[in-house]
Each structure stands twice: as structure tokens, then as C-alpha cells.
Motif scaffolding. Structure first.
Motif, PDB file in Angstrom:
ATOM      1  N   ILE A 195      15.995   3.786   5.428  1.00 34.68           N
ATOM      2  CA  ILE A 195      15.563   4.881   6.167  1.00 34.68           C
ATOM      3  C   ILE A 195      14.058   5.059   6.048  1.00 34.68           C
ATOM      4  O   ILE A 195      13.227   5.288   6.900  1.00 34.68           O
ATOM      5  CB  ILE A 195      16.248   6.301   5.614  1.00 34.68           C
ATOM      6  CG1 ILE A 195      17.645   6.344   6.344  1.00 34.68           C
ATOM      7  CG2 ILE A 195      15.371   7.575   5.889  1.00 34.68           C
ATOM      8  CD1 ILE A 195      18.680   7.342   5.498  1.00 34.68           C
ATOM      9  N   ILE A 196      13.648   4.784   4.648  1.00 31.50           N
ATOM     10  CA  ILE A 196      12.193   4.704   4.348  1.00 31.50           C
ATOM     11  C   ILE A 196      11.488   3.778   5.275  1.00 31.50           C
ATOM     12  O   ILE A 196      10.431   3.783   5.917  1.00 31.50           O
ATOM     13  CB  ILE A 196      11.886   4.394   3.057  1.00 31.50           C
ATOM     14  CG1 ILE A 196      12.631   5.598   2.212  1.00 31.50           C
ATOM     15  CG2 ILE A 196      10.460   4.021   2.669  1.00 31.50           C
ATOM     16  CD1 ILE A 196      12.646   5.617   0.606  1.00 31.50           C
ATOM     17  N   ALA A 197      12.226   2.556   5.430  1.00 35.54           N
ATOM     18  CA  ALA A 197      11.485   1.240   5.874  1.00 35.54           C
ATOM     19  C   ALA A 197      11.434   1.659   7.569  1.00 35.54           C
ATOM     20  O   ALA A 197      10.530   1.166   8.063  1.00 35.54           O
ATOM     21  CB  ALA A 197      12.378   0.174   5.848  1.00 35.54           C
ATOM     22  N   ARG A 198      12.237   2.260   8.022  1.00 35.06           N
ATOM     23  CA  ARG A 198      12.512   2.446   9.443  1.00 35.06           C
ATOM     24  C   ARG A 198      11.739   3.812   9.903  1.00 35.06           C
ATOM     25  O   ARG A 198      11.079   3.834  11.014  1.00 35.06           O
ATOM     26  CB  ARG A 198      13.897   2.617  10.193  1.00 35.06           C
ATOM     27  CG  ARG A 198      14.720   1.438  10.443  1.00 35.06           C
ATOM     28  CD  ARG A 198      15.843   1.686  10.858  1.00 35.06           C
ATOM     29  NE  ARG A 198      16.770   2.245  10.044  1.00 35.06           N
ATOM     30  CZ  ARG A 198      18.180   2.071   9.881  1.00 35.06           C
ATOM     31  NH1 ARG A 198      18.480   2.102  11.266  1.00 35.06           N
ATOM     32  NH2 ARG A 198      18.940   2.599   9.022  1.00 35.06           N
ATOM     33  N   GLY A 199      11.973   4.795   9.113  1.00 31.79           N
ATOM     34  CA  GLY A 199      11.436   6.041   9.395  1.00 31.79           C
ATOM     35  C   GLY A 199       9.883   5.966   9.665  1.00 31.79           C
ATOM     36  O   GLY A 199       9.175   6.614  10.175  1.00 31.79           O
TER      37      GLY A 199
ATOM     38  N   ALA B   5       9.740  -0.927   0.954  1.00 29.88           N
ATOM     39  CA  ALA B   5      11.094  -0.742   1.307  1.00 29.88           C
ATOM     40  C   ALA B   5      11.270  -1.948   2.345  1.00 29.88           C
ATOM     41  O   ALA B   5      12.198  -2.553   2.290  1.00 29.88           O
ATOM     42  CB  ALA B   5      11.260   0.487   2.042  1.00 29.88           C
ATOM     43  N   GLN B   6      10.301  -2.301   3.268  1.00 29.58           N
ATOM     44  CA  GLN B   6      10.410  -3.448   4.143  1.00 29.58           C
ATOM     45  C   GLN B   6      10.652  -4.641   3.233  1.00 29.58           C
ATOM     46  O   GLN B   6      11.430  -5.508   3.185  1.00 29.58           O
ATOM     47  CB  GLN B   6       9.444  -3.419   5.097  1.00 29.58           C
ATOM     48  CG  GLN B   6       9.497  -2.614   6.097  1.00 29.58           C
ATOM     49  CD  GLN B   6       8.148  -2.637   7.127  1.00 29.58           C
ATOM     50  OE1 GLN B   6       7.179  -3.062   6.686  1.00 29.58           O
ATOM     51  NE2 GLN B   6       8.717  -2.544   8.324  1.00 29.58           N
ATOM     52  N   TRP B   7       9.648  -5.025   2.165  1.00 34.92           N
ATOM     53  CA  TRP B   7       9.917  -5.742   1.249  1.00 34.92           C
ATOM     54  C   TRP B   7      11.290  -6.183   0.656  1.00 34.92           C
ATOM     55  O   TRP B   7      11.689  -7.361   0.407  1.00 34.92           O
ATOM     56  CB  TRP B   7       8.630  -5.810   0.264  1.00 34.92           C
ATOM     57  CG  TRP B   7       8.464  -7.119  -0.498  1.00 34.92           C
ATOM     58  CD1 TRP B   7       7.804  -8.253  -0.365  1.00 34.92           C
ATOM     59  CD2 TRP B   7       9.171  -7.434  -1.925  1.00 34.92           C
ATOM     60  NE1 TRP B   7       7.725  -9.305  -1.336  1.00 34.92           N
ATOM     61  CE2 TRP B   7       8.761  -8.572  -2.411  1.00 34.92           C
ATOM     62  CE3 TRP B   7      10.143  -6.648  -2.584  1.00 34.92           C
ATOM     63  CZ2 TRP B   7       9.252  -9.122  -3.573  1.00 34.92           C
ATOM     64  CZ3 TRP B   7      10.605  -7.205  -3.702  1.00 34.92           C
ATOM     65  CH2 TRP B   7       9.992  -8.710  -4.357  1.00 34.92           C
ATOM     66  N   LEU B   8      11.598  -5.055  -0.183  1.00 34.41           N
ATOM     67  CA  LEU B   8      12.874  -5.008  -0.572  1.00 34.41           C
ATOM     68  C   LEU B   8      14.206  -5.483   0.183  1.00 34.41           C
ATOM     69  O   LEU B   8      14.937  -6.228  -0.143  1.00 34.41           O
ATOM     70  CB  LEU B   8      13.172  -3.755  -1.485  1.00 34.41           C
ATOM     71  CG  LEU B   8      12.584  -3.341  -2.735  1.00 34.41           C
ATOM     72  CD1 LEU B   8      12.672  -1.879  -2.855  1.00 34.41           C
ATOM     73  CD2 LEU B   8      13.005  -4.187  -3.629  1.00 34.41           C
ATOM     74  N   LEU B   9      13.906  -5.090   1.564  1.00 37.43           N
ATOM     75  CA  LEU B   9      15.091  -5.404   2.346  1.00 37.43           C
ATOM     76  C   LEU B   9      14.976  -6.937   2.800  1.00 37.43           C
ATOM     77  O   LEU B   9      16.081  -7.545   3.443  1.00 37.43           O
ATOM     78  CB  LEU B   9      15.080  -4.590   3.453  1.00 37.43           C
ATOM     79  CG  LEU B   9      15.264  -3.257   3.210  1.00 37.43           C
ATOM     80  CD1 LEU B   9      15.233  -2.238   4.552  1.00 37.43           C
ATOM     81  CD2 LEU B   9      17.199  -2.975   2.833  1.00 37.43           C
ATOM     82  N   ALA B  10      13.678  -7.426   2.890  1.00 37.19           N
ATOM     83  CA  ALA B  10      13.737  -8.926   3.530  1.00 37.19           C
ATOM     84  C   ALA B  10      13.512  -9.818   2.255  1.00 37.19           C
ATOM     85  O   ALA B  10      13.794 -11.159   2.448  1.00 37.19           O
ATOM     86  CB  ALA B  10      12.472  -8.843   3.956  1.00 37.19           C
TER      87      ALA B  10
ATOM     88  N   ALA C  38       0.626  -1.016   0.148  1.00 38.35           N
ATOM     89  CA  ALA C  38      -0.054   0.200  -0.047  1.00 38.35           C
ATOM     90  C   ALA C  38       0.627   0.993  -0.032  1.00 38.35           C
ATOM     91  O   ALA C  38       0.456   2.402  -0.617  1.00 38.35           O
ATOM     92  CB  ALA C  38      -0.937   0.111   1.217  1.00 38.35           C
ATOM     93  N   ASP C  39       2.063   1.205   0.484  1.00 43.41           N
ATOM     94  CA  ASP C  39       3.112   2.468   0.744  1.00 43.41           C
ATOM     95  C   ASP C  39       4.403   2.099   0.327  1.00 43.41           C
ATOM     96  O   ASP C  39       4.880   0.895   0.466  1.00 43.41           O
ATOM     97  CB  ASP C  39       2.640   3.137   1.809  1.00 43.41           C
ATOM     98  CG  ASP C  39       2.783   2.260   2.971  1.00 43.41           C
ATOM     99  OD1 ASP C  39       3.679   1.160   2.967  1.00 43.41           O
ATOM    100  OD2 ASP C  39       1.878   2.574   4.103  1.00 43.41           O
TER     101      ASP C  39
ATOM    102  N   ARG D 156      21.146   0.997  -0.246  1.00 43.33           N
ATOM    103  CA  ARG D 156      20.338   0.167   0.949  1.00 43.33           C
ATOM    104  C   ARG D 156      20.103   1.076   2.081  1.00 43.33           C
ATOM    105  O   ARG D 156      18.967   1.057   2.566  1.00 43.33           O
ATOM    106  CB  ARG D 156      21.192  -0.970   1.304  1.00 43.33           C
ATOM    107  CG  ARG D 156      20.605  -1.936   2.196  1.00 43.33           C
ATOM    108  CD  ARG D 156      21.603  -2.865   2.893  1.00 43.33           C
ATOM    109  NE  ARG D 156      22.514  -3.248   2.159  1.00 43.33           N
ATOM    110  CZ  ARG D 156      22.728  -4.356   1.222  1.00 43.33           C
ATOM    111  NH1 ARG D 156      21.431  -5.180   1.539  1.00 43.33           N
ATOM    112  NH2 ARG D 156      23.607  -4.635   0.861  1.00 43.33           N
ATOM    113  N   ILE D 157      20.958   2.093   2.226  1.00 45.28           N
ATOM    114  CA  ILE D 157      20.803   3.165   3.513  1.00 45.28           C
ATOM    115  C   ILE D 157      19.583   3.812   3.187  1.00 45.28           C
ATOM    116  O   ILE D 157      18.610   4.007   3.955  1.00 45.28           O
ATOM    117  CB  ILE D 157      21.956   3.772   3.598  1.00 45.28           C
ATOM    118  CG1 ILE D 157      23.118   3.112   4.268  1.00 45.28           C
ATOM    119  CG2 ILE D 157      21.664   5.026   4.676  1.00 45.28           C
ATOM    120  CD1 ILE D 157      24.293   3.777   4.274  1.00 45.28           C
TER     121      ILE D 157
END
Length: 102
Positions: A89-93, A21-26, A15-16, A84-85
Motif C-alpha cells: 500500500i505504501i509503495a503503490r499509494g 517500500a519498493q526496495w523491500l518488495l523487490a 529518501a522516503d 506485505r500488504i
């Protein structure tokens, strides 16, 4: 019925940008290699430019000829880490913003 793997459908249904971002990192790197054209299409359609930069950096790193030390050239590794950083940031922020609103 769709031809996408269920894990890639998760990206399609995101949805956002935070979720993307979380998906890409995992996601396993093998999925990125296998479905990079579909992933690129989904990120482009969503307007997720940081995600596209990360995807391109991962593909470049995975495709690079490695040196005697077994590593990709420093320019590729550095580009990958900066991309990656940005996604981290987007995933955490967004997660932190969501927590403060609760």
C-alpha cells in the motif's frame, strides 16, 4: 568506501518510505537473510515501522520450521501477508499520489 553491498546502499540512500517500500518488495530474499541486521538498523533509523514489521515477518517465515506440506505455519504465513500488504500500500499509494501531482 562502505562495507554495504550496492543493493543495500540503495536502501540507505532512500529518501522516503515509498522508496524504502519498493526496495523491500523487490530485493532478493537472500539479501534480506544475509543483511537483515543492517536492513533493520536502516529501517529503524528512518522510522519506517511498516517496513520493520515486514522485515520481521519475512525473517520469521524464512526461519520457520515447515510442516509436512512444506509450508510455514498458517500464523506465520498470515502475518507475512498482512505485513506485505501494508508495504505494498505504501509503495503503490505514494506512487499514485506522485502521479496525480504531476
Amino acid at each position: 568506501m562502505t562495507a554495504l553491498l550496492p543493493i543495500v546502499e540503495e536502501l540507505a540512500d532512500a529518501a522516503d518510505h515509498h522508496t524504502r517500500a519498493q526496495w523491500l518488495l523487490a530485493v532478493p530474499l537472500t539479501i534480506i537473510v544475509r543483511d537483515h541486521l543492517t536492513i533493520r538498523r536502516l529501517l529503524t533509523a528512518a522510522g519506517f515501522h511498516e517496513g520493520l514489521s515486514y522485515l520481521e515477518a519475512e525473517i520469521a517465515a524464512l526461519s520457520a520450521t515447515r510442516g509436512r506440506d512444506g509450508l510455514a505455519p498458517i500464523t506465520i504465513r498470515t502475518t507475512r501477508e498482512y505485513a506485505r500488504i501494508g508495504v505494498q500500500i505504501i509503495a503503490r499509494g505514494c506512487a499514485l499520489e506522485g502521479e496525480s501531482q504531476a
